[in-house]
Design an enzyme around this catalytic site. Structure first.
Site, PDB file in Angstrom:
ATOM      1  N   ASP A   1     -16.536  -0.416  -0.266  1.00  0.00           N
ATOM      2  CA  ASP A   1     -15.228  -0.771  -0.827  1.00  0.00           C
ATOM      3  C   ASP A   1     -14.226  -1.086   0.276  1.00  0.00           C
ATOM      4  O   ASP A   1     -13.095  -1.480  -0.023  1.00  0.00           O
ATOM      5  CB  ASP A   1     -14.690   0.351  -1.729  1.00  0.00           C
ATOM      6  CG  ASP A   1     -14.711   1.707  -1.049  1.00  0.00           C
ATOM      7  OD1 ASP A   1     -15.801   2.173  -0.692  1.00  0.00           O
ATOM      8  OD2 ASP A   1     -13.625   2.291  -0.861  1.00  0.00           O
TER       9      ASP A   1
ATOM     10  N   GLY B   1      -1.036   7.814  -5.570  1.00  0.00           N
ATOM     11  CA  GLY B   1      -0.682   6.406  -5.367  1.00  0.00           C
ATOM     12  C   GLY B   1       0.253   6.175  -4.192  1.00  0.00           C
ATOM     13  O   GLY B   1       0.714   5.057  -3.967  1.00  0.00           O
TER      14      GLY B   1
ATOM     15  N   LYS C   1       0.862  -1.187   0.000  1.00  0.00           N
ATOM     16  CA  LYS C   1       0.000   0.000   0.000  1.00  0.00           C
ATOM     17  C   LYS C   1       0.897   1.235   0.000  1.00  0.00           C
ATOM     18  O   LYS C   1       1.760   1.362   0.867  1.00  0.00           O
ATOM     19  CB  LYS C   1      -0.908  -0.016   1.228  1.00  0.00           C
ATOM     20  CG  LYS C   1      -1.929   1.124   1.241  1.00  0.00           C
ATOM     21  CD  LYS C   1      -3.003   0.867   2.278  1.00  0.00           C
ATOM     22  CE  LYS C   1      -3.926   2.068   2.444  1.00  0.00           C
ATOM     23  NZ  LYS C   1      -4.949   1.819   3.464  1.00  0.00           N
TER      24      LYS C   1
END
Ligand code: AMP
Ligand code: MG
Length: 547
Positions: free
Chosen positions: A289, A155, A142
């Site tokens: 999610d 990101g 991550k």
């Protein structure tokens, strides 16, 4: 206990020389385009993407417990294994990808989301000891760089949020709460720009990458997106893969298999949320999610642990107005989220009755598990005697009446079980658990003290109905009431030090949280009430989503 025979303890492997599998890639529809630029990616379940290398990886923390479970050795500085955990290299067999998913965020369908900064590296088969079945775990980075799902973001992840995810994942596992795990925390040596308060004052912060581990990171949103866009074949392939890989005990050839599966997801979610309520965990962003199909706590962002008992409390400042994801809302929200997953499965299931029955199963199992855990927290086998329900409600009325630290109260309560060193009939001893848990002792006025006395006397009386010794009752309580929790201010202290290059507070915190139910010498500070300075400081009680 004798020391384990060293010849029987399997040697830990070097991650860089460990073969990985990529069964997910073979099973699911893959994006034909391997351009990492953010875009809509119709039809597929995942996109191949490589992590973006970082300049100067440094191992900040490693979970010895998980490393041992996976049979992986702690990487040394400059090693190939460390390069993999930073996103700078791949192990043999790794075919990294980002998953495509959608989700309902704060009650609204949000369309395509996907792994915007998470990249799954591959699947690792783990020979489990003691004759247990071999299990495959996915390793996922991550903060490893842009993917087609990064939308307008970079990101990347900052050290502060990565450290919080690393610490809490491993703490929750030690607490016995179903969760994804965290293997490593790697500093990238790169700065990340973040507007922590969303007030236009962005600043750079140190970046980090967490390696998360779970049998799968599939979420409700992975199924929802195929249903929302009418991608029937992809939905069917995802369902078949899910059953084969993660629910092999369900007969996939049975037309009712998707329904059986959904029913199990409901059950696992019920158990997970019951554990959250037991330890006072507030997820903070229970969007669909962020809901795992294995019933694992997933995506640690602006989470928190209840300190002063308040069912309306949320650690997430973004949710401060609506309080949709507050502590007391979580059981209902999980049901709402399961209903969204049910909606996504309608094309795979004959009629709605079975889906409704599964949702009912959630309600029933959550209620039962929560009641059993609530009873155990008080040292009781059940809360089924006449008047128990009202008496139990009165407890939460009392805890909420004035700021009372829930974990401390329950832990102190077990220290006042009559017969276990405490004499009954002593008023100071009777009220001791309350006084120890109050943030402001002056708030315990005479009327409140009288209500507490009445409640506590009934508790002492109620304990006499249990066919257990005082010691056994204490053990029952201490097994479900944690002494040490990753309170937000403790995590923040570890973050402040780590940002200055001092990792000692992080390591100490991790060590204490490994055994959250057992009193450890010299660790009283970790079991104390949140200090006053932490009440308003950002990160120490409330947090934003910015990470
Ligand atoms: P979360 O609130 O962390 O569950 O994230 C919601 C969505 O935003 C997911 O699709 C994430 O991948 C994406 N996201 C969050 N932070 C970033 C980031 N820094 N870069 C790219 N995508 C992100
Ligand atoms: Mg998420």
């Amino acid at each position: 206990m004798s020391a384990p025979d060293p010849t029987l303890v399997p040697a830990l492997r070097d991650l860089a020389a460990t073969p990985f599998e990529a069964q997910v890639i073979a099973a699911l529809p893959v994006d034909p385009d391997d351009d990492p630029v953010p875009r809509a990616v119709p039809g597929v379940s995942l996109s191949r993407v490589r992590p973006t290398p970082v300049v100067s990886p440094k191992l900040l923390a490693w979970s010895d417990a998980l490393g041992e479970e996976l049979g992986l050795a702690r990487p040394t500085a400059g090693s190939a294994a460390l390069a993999i955990l930073a996103g700078n290299a791949l192990a043999p067999g790794m075919q990294p990808y980002a998953a495509r998913y959608g989700g309902h965020q704060f009650g609204h369908w949000a369309g395509q989301l996907g792994d915007g900064r998470a990249i799954t590296l591959g699947e690792l088969s783990c020979p489990r000891s003691e004759g247990a079945d071999a299990t495959a775990y996915e390793l996922q980075l991550k903060g490893a760089g842009m993917t087609p799902y990064s939308r307008h973001a970079d990101g990347r992840a900052v050290l502060r949020s990565s450290l919080r995810e690393f610490v809490c994942s491993e703490a929750m596992h030690a607490l016995g709460v179903p969760t994804t795990r965290a293997l490593s925390l790697v500093g990238t040596g790169e700065a990340v720009l973040r507007d922590m308060f969303y007030d236009g004052n962005a600043r750079t912060e140190p970046g980090a990458v967490v390696c998360r581990v779970a049998p799968t990171f599939l979420r409700f949103g992975n199924y929802e997106i195929h249903a929302a866009f009418g991608e029937q074949e992809s939905l069917q392939r995802l369902m078949a893969h899910t059953l084969r890989r993660h629910y092999p005990h369900i007969d996939a050839s049975d037309p009712a298999a998707p329904l059986h599966w959904f029913s199990e997801v409901c059950e696992r979610t019920a158990v997970m949320v019951a554990h959250w309520m037991r330890v006072g965990f507030v997820h903070g962003v229970m969007n669909t999610d962020n809901m795992s199909i294995l019933g694992l706590t997933l995506d640690y962002g602006p989470y928190g642990f209840l300190e002063g008992y308040d069912p309306q409390w949320t650690p997430n400042t973004t949710d401060a107005a609506g309080r949709r994801y507050a502590y007391g809302q979580q059981p209902q929200v999980a049901l709402w989220n399961l209903s969204r997953l049910a909606g996504a499965l309608r094309s795979l299931v004959d009629g709605d009755d079975g889906l409704h029955a599964a949702l009912e199963r959630y309600r029933e199992l959550f209620g039962r598990t929560h009641r059993t855990m609530s009873a155990a927290k008080l040292g009781l086998g059940s809360l089924a005697e006449p008047g128990d329900a009202e008496w139990h409600n009165e407890l939460f009325g009392l805890l909420a009446a004035t700021e009372t630290d829930m974990p401390i109260f329950f832990r102190q309560l077990s220290a006042s079980v009559p017969g276990a060193g405490i004499a009954s009939g002593d008023d100071a001893a009777l009220l001791a658990p309350v006084r120890a848990a109050l943030y402001d002792p002056d708030t315990l006025d005479a009327a409140l003290a009288a209500r507490w006395r009445q409640w506590l006397l009934r508790w002492q009386q109620r304990l006499t109905h249990e066919a257990l010794s005082a010691e056994q009752i204490v053990a029952r309580m201490d097994a479900v009431n944690p002494l040490y929790l990753p309170r937000n201010y403790l995590a923040q202290e570890a973050i402040d030090a780590a940002e200055q290059g001092d990792l000692a507070p992080l390591l100490s915190l991790m060590r204490v949280l490994q055994r959250p139910y057992v009193a450890q010498a010299g660790c009283d500070a970790y079991a104390a009430r949140r200090p006053e300075w932490a009440r308003q400081r950002p990160g120490c009680s409330a947090l934003s989503c910015s990470s």
